[in-house]
Design a protein around this motif. Structure first.
Motif, PDB file in Angstrom:
ATOM      1  N   TYR A 157      78.875  83.261  -1.606  1.00 11.42           N
ATOM      2  CA  TYR A 157      79.166  81.889  -1.198  1.00 11.42           C
ATOM      3  C   TYR A 157      77.904  81.074  -0.963  1.00 11.42           C
ATOM      4  O   TYR A 157      77.923  80.111  -0.194  1.00 11.42           O
ATOM      5  CB  TYR A 157      80.005  81.891   0.084  1.00 11.42           C
ATOM      6  N   LYS A 158      76.806  81.428  -1.572  1.00 10.02           N
ATOM      7  CA  LYS A 158      75.577  80.668  -1.378  1.00 10.02           C
ATOM      8  C   LYS A 158      75.694  79.316  -2.081  1.00 10.02           C
ATOM      9  O   LYS A 158      76.445  79.163  -3.061  1.00 10.02           O
ATOM     10  CB  LYS A 158      74.382  81.447  -1.908  1.00 10.02           C
ATOM     11  N   PRO A 159      74.994  78.282  -1.617  1.00 19.75           N
ATOM     12  CA  PRO A 159      75.110  76.942  -2.219  1.00 19.75           C
ATOM     13  C   PRO A 159      74.565  76.929  -3.644  1.00 19.75           C
ATOM     14  O   PRO A 159      73.711  77.732  -4.022  1.00 19.75           O
ATOM     15  CB  PRO A 159      74.281  76.061  -1.279  1.00 19.75           C
ATOM     16  N   LEU A 160      75.077  75.975  -4.402  1.00 18.47           N
ATOM     17  CA  LEU A 160      74.689  75.856  -5.800  1.00 18.47           C
ATOM     18  C   LEU A 160      73.290  75.286  -5.910  1.00 18.47           C
ATOM     19  O   LEU A 160      72.940  74.315  -5.223  1.00 18.47           O
ATOM     20  CB  LEU A 160      75.681  74.953  -6.544  1.00 18.47           C
TER      21      LEU A 160
END
Length: 267
Positions: A157-160
């Motif tokens: 779920y890390k940011p894009l």
């Protein structure tokens, strides 16, 4: 030696009588094989003929059952039982001995029937047993080279992080600014000439009313279309009198618009 070699060859190598017996045996064997093959061919031909006859008979019986309505009755003769013939057609006899085709009725399923009722092994609706709840998963770390759960979730779920090509727009900043100015001009147009109503328009002394081309002339009912249907220019006439018609005018048409009826009488 010459005579001995000739005697030995003719007796043990090229024996005439032995060769003659061999050829007779071959001819007998050939005749036997030919007879067997001929019988086999005849049996196969007979089998094919029997199959064709059976197929034709089945087809004729099916056609007779299908066309059973062409059977003759006591009152009316059928097409295969002509009164001009001595004996009826063989198809007529086949129609008499055959039965008509039965119409297959479609099995209509009841809308209230359960789908599983149609199964041949099921007489009653099956009772589905609910699955037992699964046991709770132990919180012990599984054995093996597995990473920590928090690290895996953070990676999932890390940011894009888009690349420069994805992050930046295709259009340049100058084109963006031009499009923004065009949208603002289209949304907020500026009119130098304000709209003034008719009452306030006449109050302005500097500006005069300019009538349109249709309203500049005098309002008069035109004669064209009511009094005449062609333009007449008397100044361009060569003679003072009008042209005479070759055929005499119709007397009834001359009264059009001049005579009126009073109680059925023409005045």
């Amino acid at each position: 030696q010459k005579r001995w070699r000739g005697y030995y060859v003719r007796k043990y190598i090229h024996n005439y009588y032995a060769l003659k017996k061999y050829l007779e045996a071959v001819s007998v064997n050939n005749a036997f094989v030919r007879n067997e093959l001929q019988e086999y061919v005849e049996t196969k031909e007979n089998e094919e003929k029997m199959k064709d006859l059976e197929k034709k008979e089945k087809e004729m019986k099916y056609q007779a059952r299908k066309m059973h309505y062409l059977l003759s009755t006591e009152q009316i003769a059928g097409i295969y039982n002509s009164p001009f013939r001595k004996s009826p057609d063989p198809m007529e006899l086949l129609l008499r001995n055959s039965k008509p085709l039965s119409h297959r009725r479609k099995q209509v399923k009841s809308p209230f029937a359960y789908e599983l009722y149609d199964w041949p092994t099921c007489k009653k609706p099956p009772a589905f047993v609910a699955a037992l709840p699964l046991p709770p998963i132990g919180r012990q770390k599984p054995q093996g080279p597995f990473r920590d759960t928090a690290e895996v979730l953070w990676q999932r779920y890390k940011p894009l992080e888009p690349t420069l090509r994805v992050a930046e727009s295709i259009n340049s900043p100058l084109e963006k600014a031009r499009e923004g100015i065009k949208r603002e001009e289209w949304r907020n147009p500026i009119h130098d000439n304000e709209f003034l109503p008719f009452s306030s328009y006449n109050k302005n002394e500097n500006e005069k009313y300019e009538p349109s081309l249709c309203k500049s002339g005098k309002y008069v009912r035109e004669a064209y279309g009511t009094k005449h249907f062609r333009e007449v220019y008397p100044k361009k006439w060569i003679a003072d009198k009008d042209f005479r018609t070759v055929a005499p005018s119709i007397f009834l048409f001359e009264k059009f618009g001049k005579s009126y009826s009073r109680a059925g009488q023409i005045v």
